[in-house]
Design an enzyme around this catalytic site. Structure first.
Site, mmCIF file in Angstrom:
data_model
loop_
_atom_site.group_PDB
_atom_site.id
_atom_site.type_symbol
_atom_site.label_atom_id
_atom_site.label_comp_id
_atom_site.label_asym_id
_atom_site.label_seq_id
_atom_site.Cartn_x
_atom_site.Cartn_y
_atom_site.Cartn_z
ATOM 1 N N GLU A 151 33.788 0.718 0.111
ATOM 2 C CA GLU A 151 34.176 0.759 -1.304
ATOM 3 C C GLU A 151 35.667 1.055 -1.510
ATOM 4 O OE1 GLU A 151 29.930 1.983 -3.385
ATOM 5 O OE2 GLU A 151 31.424 3.554 -3.084
ATOM 6 N N GLU A 322 24.362 -2.256 -0.970
ATOM 7 C CA GLU A 322 23.685 -1.046 -1.445
ATOM 8 C C GLU A 322 22.955 -1.398 -2.743
ATOM 9 O OE1 GLU A 322 26.283 2.315 -1.833
ATOM 10 O OE2 GLU A 322 27.224 1.997 0.130
#
Length: 654
Positions: A151, A322
Site C-alpha cells: 500500500e 485484500e
C-alpha cells in the site's frame, strides 16, 4: 514484464502471517486453507524484524519452513518485500529514513510506512533487503510471484518534507525545467515577488505564511509521484533479476489518488488492490440517506469503480489482494456486513475481471493495531461468518467456469490522477472533489445497466459507444487526439481544459485546446455553497450544485440555466455540461449520451447493478428489496434465479 503463467479465470487467496502464530498451527492452517478452496497465500509483507532481527543477521529458517508447509499443502505463495516496516534497529542507525510532515515534524517509528521515498539511506537499504529476500526465496518452487511493499502512500506518506526530499526535488526541477528562468515563467513566480535566482534557492512548497504557488505544489506532487514510480521500479528490477518467471505486483488502495497509478503500474505484470467496501462507504462523502441505506452492504459502485479502475491500471489484469471478510477496524464506524455480502463482493470482483480474490486475513489477530479487524477465522481458530461465505464461493467456483477476462465495455470513463491533484490544489469550492465527481458519473452509467472501462487520458477510445470525461483540467496533446479521433458520443464535464500544464488559465480561456471540438469559451465560474442551486431546463433538466460556469458559444443549446445562459451545449458528437450536476441532471445527461451512442439501456433500482464477463452476465443486489430481471428468452442460470434477493446475486448465460 515477465512470462509467469497466468492463474485460471478465477481463484481464491488469503493473507497469512505465520510469524503471528505458533509454528505447531501452521500445518493445520495450511490444510484448512486448501480444503477451503484457497490457492494463493500472501506472506511476509511486515516481517522485516523477523527476517533480519539484527543488522546483517538473517533468520531464514522460520520463513523457509513456512513456505515449505504452505507449498506441501498445494498452496501457491505470494512472497512480499518487507519494506513497509523498516525495523527499529535500522531507524536508530539511519534516522534520515524517517519522513517529515509539512510542518517540519519528523514522523517517527512505531507503526508502518515510516520512510521517505527520497531518502538516500532508505533507497540503499531497500536495495539491500530486496536483494536478500529475492536471492533467498526467489527460486523456491512454491513461490508463484511477488508483491512489492504494501500500500504505497498509506497514512499520507507519498509526500515528505525533509532534507533528502528537498535535494531530490531540486534535481527533479533541473531535469524538468532546464533553467531557473523557465521555472520562474512556468510557476508564475513573479506573483508576490516569488522569483528565484538559482535552483538551490527553491524551497519545498510548505510552511509558508499562506498558500504557496499552485504550480509549485503541482510540480511537487508530480515529483512525489515520480519518486513512488522509481521506487517500485527499483524493487521490480531486482525481483525479476533474482526470481525470473514469477509475476510482480503491488497492492494499491481504494479512494487514493496521491500518485499516478498508471505510471507506477508500468513496471508490474498486473495491478492489485485492497477492497474494503464498508470501510470506504463510511469514508466516502455520501448523503445521510445513502449512508443509512448502504451502511451494512456498501455503496454498490465504490468497489466496482475500483475494480474497473485497477483493471485499467493493470492493462486489463488485476487481483484483489485484500478482500474485506467482516468488520474492519479503521473507519469512523465499523459495521458487520449483512449476511451474503462477503460472497457478493467476491463474485462482483470476479465479474469485473479479477483473476484472484484474496481475503484479509486468515485469522483475526488478538494483539496489535488490528485486533478488531475480522478474518476468515476468529482468534480461537473457529470459522467466522465471512469464512463460511468464502467457503461457499469456493464450492461455487468449482461449478462455474469464467472467461479469462471481460471484453471491452461499451462505455469509457476517462480518469486522470493529475486532474485530482489540480482540483485539490485549487478547488475554488470546499466540496469540489474530483474522485466523488468521477464516482457519481460512473454511478449514473451503472444505474442504466452499463459496463464501464476506466481509462487514462490519451488512451485510444475507438470502439466505445460513449465516453465520459467528468473533468480534465489539463487536456494534453494525447488526450485531445484520443477525443478527436473517436467516433463515440461524448459527455464532457466542468473545468475541462481550464488549465495549462503549468497550472495557468489558457490564453484562449477554457476549455483551451478542447475548443477544437467545442466552439465555446468559459468566461466566469462560481462555486455554489450547500443549499444554493441554479435550475436547469430544456432537453436536460435538473440543477447545478457546487459549481457553475458561464459560457459564450454559438453551439446548440441542449439545456439552459434559469438565467437563460447555456447549461449544456452540443457540438457534433460532444456534449459539454457547464456545472456539477445534481442527480436528476446527471442521470439525464448520461442517458442522453448513451442513447446517442446506441447503447442498450436498462434502468435499475438504486441498489442493483449488472456486469458481464465473457458470455456470462451477473446481477448484484445491494438493496433492501428483491429485484426480478426483465423477461428474456434463452437465459440459463448458473447461480441464483431471475428474482435476486437482497444481498444476493445471479449469474446466467446469454
Amino acid at each position: 514484464m515477465t512470462d509467469a503463467p497466468q492463474p485460471p479465470g478465477a481463484a481464491l487467496g488469503v493473507c497469512y502471517y505465520p510469524e503471528h502464530w505458533p509454528e505447531s498451527w501452521w500445518v493445520e492452517d495450511a490444510r484448512q486453507m486448501r480444503e477451503a478452496g484457497i490457492t494463493y497465500v500472501r506472506i511476509a509483507e511486515f516481517a522485516w524484524s523477523r527476517i533480519e532481527p539484527e543488522p546483517g543477521r538473517f533468520a531464514w529458517d522460520w520463513l523457509d519452513r513456512a513456505i515449505e508447509v504452505l507449498g506441501a499443502a498445494g498452496l501457491r505463495v505470494v512472497m512480499c518485500t518487507p519494506t513497509a516496516t523498516p525495523p527499529k534497529w535500522l531507524i536508530d542507525r539511519e534516522p534520515g529514513i524517517l519522513p517529515v510532515a509539512d510542518d517540519g515534524q519528523v514522523r517517527g517509528f512505531g507503526s508502518r510506512r515510516h520512510s521517505s521515498f527520497s531518502s538516500e539511506p532508505w533507497l540503499r537499504e531497500t536495495r539491500r533487503i530486496t536483494e536478500a529476500v529475492a536471492r533467498h526465496c526467489g527460486a523456491s518452487p512454491h513461490v508463484a510471484g511477488w508483491q512489492i511493499d504494501n500500500e504505497f502512500g498509506c497514512h499520507d506518506t507519498v509526500r515528505s518534507y525533509g532534507a533528502h526530499d528537498l535535494r531530490a526535488f531540486r534535481l527533479w526541477l533541473r531535469a524538468r525545467h532546464g533553467s531557473i528562468g523557465r521555472l520562474n515563467a512556468a510557476w508564475g513566480s513573479v506573483f508576490w515577488s516569488g522569483e528565484f535566482r538559482d535552483f538551490d534557492e527553491v524551497p519545498l512548497p510548505a510552511g509558508a505564511v499562506t498558500e504557496t504557488l499552485p504550480a509549485a505544489r503541482l510540480d511537487y506532487q508530480r515529483f512525489a509521484s515520480d519518486q513512488v514510480a522509481q521506487y517500485c521500479r527499483l524493487q521490480a528490477e531486482i525481483l525479476r533479476r533474482h526470481s525470473p518467471g514469477r509475476f510482480v505486483t503491488h497492492n494499491f488502495m481504494g479512494r487514493f489518488v496521491e500518485f499516478d497509478h498508471y505510471a507506477v503500474a508500468e513496471t508490474l505484470d498486473f495491478a492489485s488492490w485492497d477492497s474494503y467496501p464498508l470501510g470506504f462507504t463510511e469514508q466516502f462523502p455520501l448523503d445521510a440517506a445513502e449512508r443509512a441505506l448502504f451502511a451494512e452492504t456498501a455503496h454498490p459502485d465504490i468497489a466496482a469503480f475500483h475494480h474497473d479502475l485497477y483493471r485499467g491500471v493493470g492493462s486489463g489484469r488485476f487481483w484483489v489482494m485484500e478482500q474485506q471478510p467482516g468488520p474492519v477496524n479503521w473507519a469512523p464506524w465499523n459495521p458487520v456486513p449483512k449476511p451474503g455480502m462477503v460472497r457478493l463482493w467476491t463474485w462482483e470482483a470476479f465479474a469485473h475481471g479479477a483473476e484472484v480474490v484474496s481475503y484479509f486475513r486468515w485469522r483475526q489477530c488478538p494483539f496489535g493495531q488490528e485486533q478488531l479487524h475480522a478474518g476468515l477465522q476468529r482468534p480461537d481458530r473457529s470459522r467466522s461468518a465471512g469464512g463460511e461465505e468464502a467457503l461457499r464461493v469456493a464450492g461455487e467456483l468449482r461449478a462455474v467456469a469464467l472467461a479469462a477476462k471481460p471484453g471491452p465495455a461499451p462505455i469509457a470513463l476517462v480518469f486522470d490522477y493529475e486532474a485530482a491533484w489540480m482540483l485539490r490544489i485549487q478547488p475554488q469550492g470546499a466540496d469540489f472533489n474530483y474522485l466523488e465527481l468521477c464516482l457519481r458519473w460512473y454511478e449514473a452509467a451503472r444505474r442504466l445497466g452499463q459496463d464501464v472501462d476506466i481509462v487514462a487520458p490519451g488512451r485510444p477510445l475507438a470502439g466505445y459507444r460513449a465516453v465520459l470525461v467528468p473533468s480534465l483540467p489539463h487536456v494534453s496533446d494525447a488526450a485531445l487526439a484520443a477525443l478527436r479521433d473517436t467516433k463515440s458520443a461524448m459527455l464532457i464535464g466542468p473545468r475541462t481544459g481550464s488549465r495549462t500544464p503549468d497550472f495557468a488559465i489558457p490564453d484562449t480561456l477554457p476549455p483551451g485546446p478542447l475548443q477544437a471540438l467545442l466552439p465555446m469559451r468559459v468566461t466566469q465560474v462560481a462555486s455554489l455553497r450547500p443549499g444554493l442551486a441554479h435550475g436547469v431546463t430544456g432537453g436536460l433538466a435538473g440543477a447545478a450544485v457546487r459549481w457553475r460556469e458561464w459560457i459564450d458559444t454559438d453551439a446548440e443549446m441542449l439545456a439552459r440555466f434559469d438565467d437563460d445562459m447555456p447549461a449544456a451545449i452540443a457540438s457534433d458528437r460532444c456534449v459539454y455540461l457547464a456545472c456539477w450536476p445534481d442527480r436528476a441532471l446527471l442521470d439525464a445527461a448520461v442517458r442522453h449520451v448513451i442513447a446517442a451512442g446506441g447503447g442498450d439501456i436498462v434502468t435499475l433500482p438504486p441498489g442493483v447493478r449488472l456486469r458481464r464477463r465473457g458470455g456470462r452476465r451477473f446481477a448484484f443486489n445491494y438493496g433492501p428489496d428483491a429485484w426480478t430481471l426483465p423477461e428474456r428468452a434463452g437465459r440459463r442460470f448458473v447461480l441464483g434465479a431471475a428474482t435476486v434477493a437482497p444481498q444476493d446475486l445471479a449469474c446466467w448465460d446469454e
